[in-house]
Motif scaffolding. Sequence first.
Motif, PDB file in Angstrom:
ATOM      1  N   LEU A   1      39.227   7.801 -47.897  1.00 47.42           N
ATOM      2  CA  LEU A   1      40.376   8.005 -47.028  1.00 47.42           C
ATOM      3  C   LEU A   1      40.917   6.708 -46.425  1.00 47.42           C
ATOM      4  O   LEU A   1      42.127   6.542 -46.281  1.00 47.42           O
ATOM      5  CB  LEU A   1      40.004   8.973 -45.892  1.00 47.42           C
ATOM      6  CG  LEU A   1      40.243  10.453 -46.132  1.00 47.42           C
ATOM      7  CD1 LEU A   1      39.810  11.264 -44.928  1.00 47.42           C
ATOM      8  CD2 LEU A   1      41.698  10.727 -46.459  1.00 47.42           C
ATOM      9  N   PHE A   2      40.038   5.804 -46.074  1.00 50.10           N
ATOM     10  CA  PHE A   2      40.465   4.619 -45.342  1.00 50.10           C
ATOM     11  C   PHE A   2      40.410   3.364 -46.206  1.00 50.10           C
ATOM     12  O   PHE A   2      40.293   2.255 -45.697  1.00 50.10           O
ATOM     13  CB  PHE A   2      39.617   4.461 -44.081  1.00 50.10           C
ATOM     14  CG  PHE A   2      39.612   5.711 -43.245  1.00 50.10           C
ATOM     15  CD1 PHE A   2      40.728   6.068 -42.514  1.00 50.10           C
ATOM     16  CD2 PHE A   2      38.516   6.546 -43.226  1.00 50.10           C
ATOM     17  CE1 PHE A   2      40.743   7.230 -41.753  1.00 50.10           C
ATOM     18  CE2 PHE A   2      38.517   7.709 -42.469  1.00 50.10           C
ATOM     19  CZ  PHE A   2      39.633   8.047 -41.736  1.00 50.10           C
ATOM     20  N   LYS A   3      40.484   3.559 -47.515  1.00 48.28           N
ATOM     21  CA  LYS A   3      40.576   2.438 -48.445  1.00 48.28           C
ATOM     22  C   LYS A   3      41.962   2.391 -49.055  1.00 48.28           C
ATOM     23  O   LYS A   3      42.642   3.419 -49.154  1.00 48.28           O
ATOM     24  CB  LYS A   3      39.532   2.584 -49.572  1.00 48.28           C
ATOM     25  CG  LYS A   3      38.095   2.605 -49.099  1.00 48.28           C
ATOM     26  CD  LYS A   3      37.162   2.808 -50.289  1.00 48.28           C
ATOM     27  CE  LYS A   3      35.708   2.870 -49.844  1.00 48.28           C
ATOM     28  NZ  LYS A   3      34.810   3.108 -51.013  1.00 48.28           N
ATOM     29  N   GLU A   4      42.380   1.223 -49.466  1.00 48.82           N
ATOM     30  CA  GLU A   4      43.638   1.129 -50.186  1.00 48.82           C
ATOM     31  C   GLU A   4      43.446   1.662 -51.599  1.00 48.82           C
ATOM     32  O   GLU A   4      42.473   1.349 -52.274  1.00 48.82           O
ATOM     33  CB  GLU A   4      44.114  -0.328 -50.245  1.00 48.82           C
ATOM     34  CG  GLU A   4      44.717  -0.838 -48.952  1.00 48.82           C
ATOM     35  CD  GLU A   4      45.446  -2.155 -49.157  1.00 48.82           C
ATOM     36  OE1 GLU A   4      45.345  -2.721 -50.267  1.00 48.82           O
ATOM     37  OE2 GLU A   4      46.099  -2.612 -48.209  1.00 48.82           O
ATOM     38  N   ARG A   5      44.368   2.474 -52.031  1.00 50.30           N
ATOM     39  CA  ARG A   5      44.287   3.053 -53.364  1.00 50.30           C
ATOM     40  C   ARG A   5      45.692   3.285 -53.878  1.00 50.30           C
ATOM     41  O   ARG A   5      46.647   3.371 -53.102  1.00 50.30           O
ATOM     42  CB  ARG A   5      43.502   4.357 -53.354  1.00 50.30           C
ATOM     43  CG  ARG A   5      44.048   5.378 -52.367  1.00 50.30           C
ATOM     44  CD  ARG A   5      42.909   6.102 -51.711  1.00 50.30           C
ATOM     45  NE  ARG A   5      43.376   7.153 -50.826  1.00 50.30           N
ATOM     46  CZ  ARG A   5      43.593   6.959 -49.530  1.00 50.30           C
ATOM     47  NH1 ARG A   5      43.439   5.750 -49.000  1.00 50.30           N
ATOM     48  NH2 ARG A   5      43.977   7.947 -48.753  1.00 50.30           N
ATOM     49  N   SER A   6      45.803   3.431 -55.181  1.00 49.96           N
ATOM     50  CA  SER A   6      47.117   3.604 -55.785  1.00 49.96           C
ATOM     51  C   SER A   6      47.628   5.019 -55.569  1.00 49.96           C
ATOM     52  O   SER A   6      46.863   5.950 -55.328  1.00 49.96           O
ATOM     53  CB  SER A   6      47.045   3.300 -57.280  1.00 49.96           C
ATOM     54  OG  SER A   6      46.258   4.267 -57.937  1.00 49.96           O
ATOM     55  N   CYS A   7      48.927   5.155 -55.679  1.00 53.90           N
ATOM     56  CA  CYS A   7      49.550   6.475 -55.516  1.00 53.90           C
ATOM     57  C   CYS A   7      49.080   7.431 -56.612  1.00 53.90           C
ATOM     58  O   CYS A   7      48.810   8.596 -56.342  1.00 53.90           O
ATOM     59  CB  CYS A   7      51.071   6.328 -55.539  1.00 53.90           C
ATOM     60  SG  CYS A   7      51.978   7.860 -55.243  1.00 53.90           S
ATOM     61  N   GLU A   8      48.994   6.945 -57.846  1.00 51.59           N
ATOM     62  CA  GLU A   8      48.551   7.793 -58.950  1.00 51.59           C
ATOM     63  C   GLU A   8      47.117   8.267 -58.758  1.00 51.59           C
ATOM     64  O   GLU A   8      46.775   9.402 -59.058  1.00 51.59           O
ATOM     65  CB  GLU A   8      48.680   7.034 -60.282  1.00 51.59           C
ATOM     66  CG  GLU A   8      50.100   6.881 -60.776  1.00 51.59           C
ATOM     67  CD  GLU A   8      50.771   8.240 -60.986  1.00 51.59           C
ATOM     68  OE1 GLU A   8      50.111   9.155 -61.534  1.00 51.59           O
ATOM     69  OE2 GLU A   8      51.937   8.381 -60.601  1.00 51.59           O
ATOM     70  N   GLU A   9      46.281   7.369 -58.255  1.00 54.86           N
ATOM     71  CA  GLU A   9      44.888   7.734 -57.993  1.00 54.86           C
ATOM     72  C   GLU A   9      44.817   8.849 -56.954  1.00 54.86           C
ATOM     73  O   GLU A   9      44.029   9.792 -57.092  1.00 54.86           O
ATOM     74  CB  GLU A   9      44.117   6.509 -57.499  1.00 54.86           C
ATOM     75  CG  GLU A   9      42.655   6.777 -57.174  1.00 54.86           C
ATOM     76  CD  GLU A   9      41.962   5.573 -56.585  1.00 54.86           C
ATOM     77  OE1 GLU A   9      40.794   5.715 -56.156  1.00 54.86           O
ATOM     78  OE2 GLU A   9      42.582   4.488 -56.528  1.00 54.86           O
ATOM     79  N   GLU A  10      45.642   8.742 -55.918  1.00 51.76           N
ATOM     80  CA  GLU A  10      45.633   9.766 -54.880  1.00 51.76           C
ATOM     81  C   GLU A  10      46.153  11.097 -55.408  1.00 51.76           C
ATOM     82  O   GLU A  10      45.657  12.167 -55.039  1.00 51.76           O
ATOM     83  CB  GLU A  10      46.476   9.305 -53.686  1.00 51.76           C
ATOM     84  CG  GLU A  10      46.343  10.191 -52.459  1.00 51.76           C
ATOM     85  CD  GLU A  10      44.922  10.194 -51.911  1.00 51.76           C
ATOM     86  OE1 GLU A  10      44.530  11.220 -51.326  1.00 51.76           O
ATOM     87  OE2 GLU A  10      44.207   9.193 -52.083  1.00 51.76           O
ATOM     88  N   LYS A  11      47.155  11.058 -56.279  1.00 53.65           N
ATOM     89  CA  LYS A  11      47.690  12.284 -56.865  1.00 53.65           C
ATOM     90  C   LYS A  11      46.615  13.010 -57.667  1.00 53.65           C
ATOM     91  O   LYS A  11      46.483  14.241 -57.587  1.00 53.65           O
ATOM     92  CB  LYS A  11      48.890  11.972 -57.760  1.00 53.65           C
ATOM     93  CG  LYS A  11      50.167  11.640 -57.006  1.00 53.65           C
ATOM     94  CD  LYS A  11      51.311  11.400 -57.975  1.00 53.65           C
ATOM     95  CE  LYS A  11      52.607  11.115 -57.241  1.00 53.65           C
ATOM     96  NZ  LYS A  11      53.736  10.866 -58.179  1.00 53.65           N
ATOM     97  N   ILE A  12      45.835  12.249 -58.444  1.00 57.23           N
ATOM     98  CA  ILE A  12      44.773  12.850 -59.255  1.00 57.23           C
ATOM     99  C   ILE A  12      43.718  13.487 -58.362  1.00 57.23           C
ATOM    100  O   ILE A  12      43.246  14.612 -58.616  1.00 57.23           O
ATOM    101  CB  ILE A  12      44.139  11.795 -60.177  1.00 57.23           C
ATOM    102  CG1 ILE A  12      45.160  11.330 -61.230  1.00 57.23           C
ATOM    103  CG2 ILE A  12      42.896  12.351 -60.858  1.00 57.23           C
ATOM    104  CD1 ILE A  12      44.678  10.189 -62.085  1.00 57.23           C
ATOM    105  N   LYS A  13      43.344  12.775 -57.293  1.00 57.55           N
ATOM    106  CA  LYS A  13      42.333  13.316 -56.386  1.00 57.55           C
ATOM    107  C   LYS A  13      42.804  14.597 -55.717  1.00 57.55           C
ATOM    108  O   LYS A  13      42.036  15.550 -55.552  1.00 57.55           O
ATOM    109  CB  LYS A  13      41.964  12.268 -55.331  1.00 57.55           C
ATOM    110  CG  LYS A  13      41.067  11.153 -55.852  1.00 57.55           C
ATOM    111  CD  LYS A  13      40.540  10.310 -54.725  1.00 57.55           C
ATOM    112  CE  LYS A  13      39.538   9.278 -55.258  1.00 57.55           C
ATOM    113  NZ  LYS A  13      38.952   8.471 -54.164  1.00 57.55           N
ATOM    114  N   LEU A  14      44.059  14.638 -55.319  1.00 54.23           N
ATOM    115  CA  LEU A  14      44.591  15.840 -54.677  1.00 54.23           C
ATOM    116  C   LEU A  14      44.680  17.002 -55.661  1.00 54.23           C
ATOM    117  O   LEU A  14      44.489  18.165 -55.279  1.00 54.23           O
ATOM    118  CB  LEU A  14      45.961  15.543 -54.072  1.00 54.23           C
ATOM    119  CG  LEU A  14      45.961  14.618 -52.850  1.00 54.23           C
ATOM    120  CD1 LEU A  14      47.379  14.380 -52.359  1.00 54.23           C
ATOM    121  CD2 LEU A  14      45.108  15.192 -51.732  1.00 54.23           C
TER     122      LEU A  14
END
Length: 362
Positions: free
Chosen positions: A271-284
């Motif tokens: 949650l509190f790390k920088e990550r790419s938008c695509e990575e976050e989409k996959i996780k969600l």
Amino acid sequence: MMAVTSDYESIAPDDYSDEGPCNLDPNPIEVITQTYIHSIICAFGLIGNALVIVTYIYYKRAKTMTDVYLLNVAVADLIFVVALPFIIYNEQHGWLMGMVACKILRSAYSINLYSGMLLLACISGDRYVAIVRARRSFGARSRTLIYSRLICSSIWVFAVALTLPTVIYTELFEEQTLGAGSGAMMCQLRFSMNETAKLMKVLVPSLQMAIGFLLPLSVMVFCYSSIVCTLLRTQSSKRHKAVRVVLAVVVVFIISHLPYNTALLSHTVSLFKERSCEEEKIKLQVLAVSRTIAYLHCCLNPILYAFIGVKFRSHFQQIMLDLWCFSKKYIHTVRSSHGTSDVCTTARMSSEGSNNMSSFSA
């Protein structure tokens, strides 16, 4: 349009390493698919748990500790499946209901999670006492219904207490959209301080995983492992059938809840790390799929814990027979109605005379 989300899965828009805004809304196909699946869950969960409650209230009655636990599990699951369609509709069309409904509906999943999982752990503990410690507990379980009611009451209070952060921080507000003066009404968690947001986004998922999954799983694995060892030492075919029931209960629990809790743990850690938008989409997306699988457990509980029991099935058949008799009473003539009444009476006596069941047959 938005998908149904858990309470603490949202993140701030500046958490991403990509430049520019990140649109995390699911595509329309995902929303439609999720809506259909959730509708099926609601339908089967409503029917199954309502039948369990009706059977216990009007026919079977709660005579043992497991009966009391099963009745409360059905109530917990029913609360969630009743709330789910309202949450889906409001999230996809803008929150049309008031603040009170916003807080209550948002809290339904959390209350169901804590109360339902802890009650399932209590069921495994009661079965452990009844089978592994059968000699010591002989004759005592039927006299301790008051303790089971106290335990259930304590679990409900505990579940509500753990849900208080959701109740406190859930707010109804108007979403501001770029280039427009106003947007749709939203019912989501809002934090006035970053420190509070960080604390809650770590604390609450951690409690969900620890109390809503790991603790019940540990209790179930210990109790059911001991039960299986005890049953395997017997030569009864019914006992070996009970072993398969035990394995089914544990396997379904793990398959239903392990993927979501694993995905939730991974999401919380990042949650509190920088990550790419695509990575976050996959996780969600993974969270959404695994969460839907977890929702399925409320449909399976009536089958795994109630309908599998011989005595419970006989009482359920009595419900169907009484409904048939009731309809015949008002459709047919007085003579045929009198004949139907005799059949119903005979069937009820036969049903009540069937009392043989194992500790796995609620």
